[in-house]
Scaffold this motif. Structure first.
Motif, PDB file in Angstrom:
ATOM      1  N   LEU A 131     -30.973 -40.645  68.992  1.00 23.45           N
ATOM      2  CA  LEU A 131     -30.882 -40.341  67.419  1.00 23.45           C
ATOM      3  C   LEU A 131     -30.358 -42.067  67.191  1.00 23.45           C
ATOM      4  N   LYS A 132     -30.371 -42.544  68.059  1.00 22.55           N
ATOM      5  CA  LYS A 132     -30.647 -44.388  67.829  1.00 22.55           C
ATOM      6  C   LYS A 132     -31.625 -44.754  67.326  1.00 22.55           C
ATOM      7  N   GLU A 138     -36.446 -46.190  61.990  1.00 26.04           N
ATOM      8  CA  GLU A 138     -36.727 -45.635  60.609  1.00 26.04           C
ATOM      9  C   GLU A 138     -37.523 -44.162  61.194  1.00 26.04           C
ATOM     10  N   MET A 139     -37.727 -43.422  62.083  1.00 27.20           N
ATOM     11  CA  MET A 139     -37.377 -42.056  61.396  1.00 27.20           C
ATOM     12  C   MET A 139     -37.000 -41.069  60.961  1.00 27.20           C
ATOM     13  N   ILE A 140     -35.794 -41.463  61.206  1.00 29.01           N
ATOM     14  CA  ILE A 140     -34.877 -41.375  60.187  1.00 29.01           C
ATOM     15  C   ILE A 140     -34.472 -42.525  59.505  1.00 29.01           C
ATOM     16  N   HIS A 141     -34.882 -42.328  57.942  1.00 30.40           N
ATOM     17  CA  HIS A 141     -34.971 -43.625  57.515  1.00 30.40           C
ATOM     18  C   HIS A 141     -33.256 -43.776  56.461  1.00 30.40           C
ATOM     19  N   SER A 142     -32.540 -44.465  56.713  1.00 27.67           N
ATOM     20  CA  SER A 142     -31.027 -44.258  55.697  1.00 27.67           C
ATOM     21  C   SER A 142     -30.121 -42.978  55.617  1.00 27.67           C
ATOM     22  N   ALA A 231     -31.708 -36.795  56.548  1.00 31.52           N
ATOM     23  CA  ALA A 231     -32.034 -37.936  55.854  1.00 31.52           C
ATOM     24  C   ALA A 231     -33.434 -37.937  54.912  1.00 31.52           C
ATOM     25  N   ALA A 232     -33.940 -38.843  53.511  1.00 32.98           N
ATOM     26  CA  ALA A 232     -34.571 -38.625  52.458  1.00 32.98           C
ATOM     27  C   ALA A 232     -36.067 -37.856  53.706  1.00 32.98           C
ATOM     28  N   ASP A 233     -36.073 -38.175  54.496  1.00 36.35           N
ATOM     29  CA  ASP A 233     -37.832 -38.628  55.412  1.00 36.35           C
ATOM     30  C   ASP A 233     -37.374 -37.323  56.426  1.00 36.35           C
ATOM     31  N   ALA A 234     -36.556 -36.836  57.301  1.00 36.10           N
ATOM     32  CA  ALA A 234     -36.418 -36.127  58.458  1.00 36.10           C
ATOM     33  C   ALA A 234     -35.058 -35.947  58.656  1.00 36.10           C
ATOM     34  N   SER A 248     -37.010 -32.170  62.566  1.00 31.66           N
ATOM     35  CA  SER A 248     -38.347 -31.721  60.972  1.00 31.66           C
ATOM     36  C   SER A 248     -38.517 -32.539  60.522  1.00 31.66           C
ATOM     37  N   THR A 249     -39.661 -32.807  59.938  1.00 29.47           N
ATOM     38  CA  THR A 249     -40.244 -33.646  58.771  1.00 29.47           C
ATOM     39  C   THR A 249     -40.908 -32.443  57.518  1.00 29.47           C
TER      40      THR A 249
END
Length: 339
Positions: A131-132, A138-142, A231-234, A248-249
């Motif tokens: 997760l970290k 930025e795979m899970i950005h914001s 997040a927005a991307d994933a 998931s993306t």
């Protein structure tokens, strides 16, 4: 380094088994196990071949550090006593049951130049590192939304409710986001007007826009340890019970792609082993462990605030760190070795 374990209940025995492994590898010397139950001590003495004592007084002069795995209501007094005797202390979560006590233990550790480690064991889990890493790369950005459940069909504790007892997710949110919430709201369920809550729903809002929704408790028969981030991307979902995670993306149900993986742990990557190893290495080097007293203080403060929110039936603003954690508390990110 000479260590004594204080508290030999169910989780204390897990600590004992881990200290035995660390001793076998030459990383520490387990001097004794301390508990008030003669029956339990007799069983552990036979099983592990360890020295057992019924009083901390019998071992305190012989050790460099104490591992405290006792009921939460005893943490403050035991930790204070050990620090005043110039011992490093490892304290199972929660650090204490009040913010005031946590601050005192933290500052006493600084004054004595002793390490105070806290049992936020999920920081040491490989799944947490997944997760970290996803957030930092930025795979899970914001992150927008965190949802997590820590449910365990156990008998209720006699000294704390589910919020303090299952404070892992509160700490994990802060660790992953490298921040603390600005606002908390909480509702609780108490069966038959008990003193302590059985289950709780906590919402924590962070300045960067992330909202965390946490459910903890012991009512019912479900056992859950999941933690998800959207997040927005994933999106990422971790199940700490079966050591799996999925990412998931995509945009919309038609193009969503999900990849899953299950991790395996060897003896050296088991979270409790990594946590206690980190404590030993920190005590030897004078550097702070990953789960240090500052994280313990913040976790206690947020749990206390959540309980107050439930009592007052309203959301509460969290004071900024400059107001809450004034004085020496901010210096916990510094190494003892450089003071």
């Amino acid at each position: 380094m000479n260590i004594a374990l204080v508290g030999a209940g169910k989780f204390g025995e897990r600590h004992l088994a881990t200290w035995t492994r660390l001793q076998t590898k030459g990383l520490c010397n387990l001097v004794a196990v301390v508990d008030i139950s003669q029956e339990q001590l007799g069983r552990l003495e036979e099983k592990y071949g360890c020295r057992v004592e019924t009083s901390i007084d019998a071992v305190l002069p012989e050790v460099d550090a104490i591992d405290i795995v006792t009921p939460a209501s005893t943490h403050y007094h035991l930790a204070k006593r050990c620090l005043l005797a110039d011992k490093h202390v490892m304290i199972e979560k929660p650090m204490t049951t009040s913010f005031k006590e946590a601050i005192e233990i933290h500052n006493l550790g600084l004054a004595k130049k002793k390490i105070v480690g806290i049992g936020h064991v999920f920081r040491y889990n490989q799944l947490t590192e997944k997760l970290k890493t996803s957030i930092t790369t930025e795979m899970i950005h914001s992150p927008l939304l965190i949802e997590a459940q820590f449910l365990n069909p156990n008998q209720p504790r006699e000294d704390v409710g589910s919020i303090f007892n299952y404070s892992h997710w509160v700490d994990l949110c802060n660790y992953l986001l490298e921040s603390t919430p600005s606002r908390i709201s909480c509702s609780v369920y108490r069966n038959n007007d008990k003193k302590f809550e059985d289950n709780a729903s906590i919402i924590m809002d962070y300045e960067q826009g992330t909202q965390a929704k946490l459910t903890v408790g012991w009512v019912g028969r479900r056992k859950k340890r999941y933690f998800s981030i959207d997040a927005a991307d994933a999106s990422m979902l971790v199940d700490y019970l079966d050591n799996s995670y999925q990412v998931s993306t995509g945009d919309g149900s038609a193009t969503i792609k999900t990849a899953s993986l299950k991790l395996t742990f060897d003896s050296s990557s088991e979270p409790l082993y990594v946590e206690l190893s980190d404590f030993v290495n920190s005590a030897k080097s004078g550097t702070n462990p990953l789960a240090n007293s500052r994280s313990g203080v913040i976790s206690v403060y947020l749990c206390e605030t959540a309980l107050r929110s439930a009592s007052e039936r309203r959301a509460l603003e969290c004071d900024d760190q400059a107001k809450i954690f004034g004085g020496e508390v901010f210096s916990t990110n510094d190494s003892i070795a450089v003071r």
